[in-house]
Design a protein around this motif. Structure first.
Motif, PDB file in Angstrom:
ATOM      1  N   VAL A 284     -51.686  89.330  15.188  1.00 34.45           N
ATOM      2  CA  VAL A 284     -51.216  89.461  13.813  1.00 34.45           C
ATOM      3  C   VAL A 284     -50.368  90.722  13.672  1.00 34.45           C
ATOM      4  CG1 VAL A 284     -51.953  89.882  11.437  1.00 34.45           C
ATOM      5  CG2 VAL A 284     -53.058  88.108  12.786  1.00 34.45           C
ATOM      6  N   ASN A 285     -50.804  91.826  14.299  1.00 32.19           N
ATOM      7  CA  ASN A 285     -50.043  93.067  14.213  1.00 32.19           C
ATOM      8  C   ASN A 285     -48.653  92.913  14.819  1.00 32.19           C
ATOM      9  OD1 ASN A 285     -52.116  94.385  12.933  1.00 32.19           O
ATOM     10  ND2 ASN A 285     -52.953  95.261  14.803  1.00 32.19           N
TER      11      ASN A 285
ATOM     12  N   ASN B  29     -46.361  85.004   5.678  1.00 32.18           N
ATOM     13  CA  ASN B  29     -47.188  84.134   6.499  1.00 32.18           C
ATOM     14  C   ASN B  29     -48.169  84.954   7.337  1.00 32.18           C
ATOM     15  OD1 ASN B  29     -48.123  81.834   7.888  1.00 32.18           O
ATOM     16  ND2 ASN B  29     -46.591  82.118   9.487  1.00 32.18           N
ATOM     17  N   GLY B  30     -47.694  86.050   7.912  1.00 28.44           N
ATOM     18  CA  GLY B  30     -48.572  86.897   8.719  1.00 28.44           C
ATOM     19  C   GLY B  30     -49.666  87.539   7.898  1.00 28.44           C
TER      20      GLY B  30
ATOM     21  N   ALA C  71     -53.543  86.870   8.297  1.00 24.53           N
ATOM     22  CA  ALA C  71     -54.456  87.969   8.595  1.00 24.53           C
ATOM     23  C   ALA C  71     -55.642  87.988   7.634  1.00 24.53           C
ATOM     24  CB  ALA C  71     -53.708  89.295   8.510  1.00 24.53           C
ATOM     25  N   VAL C  72     -55.405  87.621   6.382  1.00 23.54           N
ATOM     26  CA  VAL C  72     -56.471  87.652   5.388  1.00 23.54           C
ATOM     27  C   VAL C  72     -57.344  86.398   5.468  1.00 23.54           C
ATOM     28  CG1 VAL C  72     -56.934  87.611   2.900  1.00 23.54           C
ATOM     29  CG2 VAL C  72     -55.207  89.150   3.830  1.00 23.54           C
TER      30      VAL C  72
ATOM     31  N   CYS D  45     -61.755  84.294   7.845  1.00 22.97           N
ATOM     32  CA  CYS D  45     -62.730  83.628   6.975  1.00 22.97           C
ATOM     33  C   CYS D  45     -62.842  82.144   7.323  1.00 22.97           C
ATOM     34  CB  CYS D  45     -62.326  83.761   5.516  1.00 22.97           C
ATOM     35  SG  CYS D  45     -62.140  85.446   4.977  1.00 22.97           S
ATOM     36  N   CYS D  46     -61.715  81.510   7.541  1.00 21.23           N
ATOM     37  CA  CYS D  46     -61.690  80.074   7.766  1.00 21.23           C
ATOM     38  C   CYS D  46     -62.309  79.685   9.106  1.00 21.23           C
ATOM     39  CB  CYS D  46     -60.263  79.541   7.696  1.00 21.23           C
ATOM     40  SG  CYS D  46     -59.528  79.742   6.065  1.00 21.23           S
ATOM     41  N   TYR D  47     -62.148  80.499  10.123  1.00 15.16           N
ATOM     42  CA  TYR D  47     -62.615  80.121  11.450  1.00 15.16           C
ATOM     43  C   TYR D  47     -64.064  80.514  11.709  1.00 15.16           C
ATOM     44  CZ  TYR D  47     -58.020  78.532  12.695  1.00 15.16           C
ATOM     45  OH  TYR D  47     -56.843  77.821  12.745  1.00 15.16           O
TER      46      TYR D  47
END
Length: 176
Positions: free
Chosen positions: A64-65, A156-157, A161-162, A166-168
């Motif tokens: 993500v970075n 999108n990034g 990142a946010v 949470c989703c996974y």
């Protein structure tokens, strides 16, 4: 687009109609900097290579970075291109006039763009005004397009990142 256009466009600014004999250090556009294009192009390529070779499953944070860094570099590069191209368009080209090599439209703040009858001040290179306007308008358009694309990539990034951690964390089951 952003990875392959800076070098030819900067070279094109330096060599209008390819009269290599006319382009000395005193006769090139003051806003044209091949070094900036080479450095920016190389840096963007390095960021792209890191992004392509980073494995998102190993370390999501670094992926993500790198994605966010590439988007920020693109935003800065497109803003730089827009500012320099806009300044060069307002200043007008350097050309050979009856007084020698100069910027005959520098003090007009872009008014020469609406006064084609004044373009005859430039004796050499032939059609430099039209060529300069076309190239710089294309660069302005590409800078805006790159800015929009990089802004979408940055959004999108940030969303990724946010939301992704949470989703996974949830486990899904196909057995209902």
């Amino acid at each position: 687009l952003g990875y392959s256009l800076p070098l030819p466009c900067s070279s094109g600014v330096l060599f209008p109609s390819l009269p290599f004999s006319l382009c000395t250090s005193r006769r090139c556009l003051s806003s044209a900097s091949p070094a900036a294009s080479v450095i920016g192009w190389g840096f963007k390529r390095d960021v792209q290579d890191v992004e392509q070779h980073s494995d998102p499953s190993l370390c999501f944070c670094s992926y993500v970075n790198v994605t966010l860094l590439a988007a920020v570099v693109g935003l800065v590069g497109s803003a730089y291109c827009f500012i320099v191209s806009g300044y060069a368009l307002l200043q007008g080209p350097q050309c050979f006039t009856s007084y020698g090599w100069s910027y005959p439209f520098a003090d007009q703040k872009g008014r020469y763009l609406l006064q084609p009858e004044t373009w005859t001040r430039c004796l050499q290179p032939v059609n430099i005004i039209e060529w300069n306007i076309t190239l710089l308008c294309v660069l302005l358009g590409l800078a805006v397009l790159e800015f929009i694309i990089c802004l979408l990539q940055l959004g999108n990034g940030l969303v990724n990142a946010v939301c992704r951690p949470c989703c996974y964390k949830q486990e899904y089951s196909l057995n209902a």
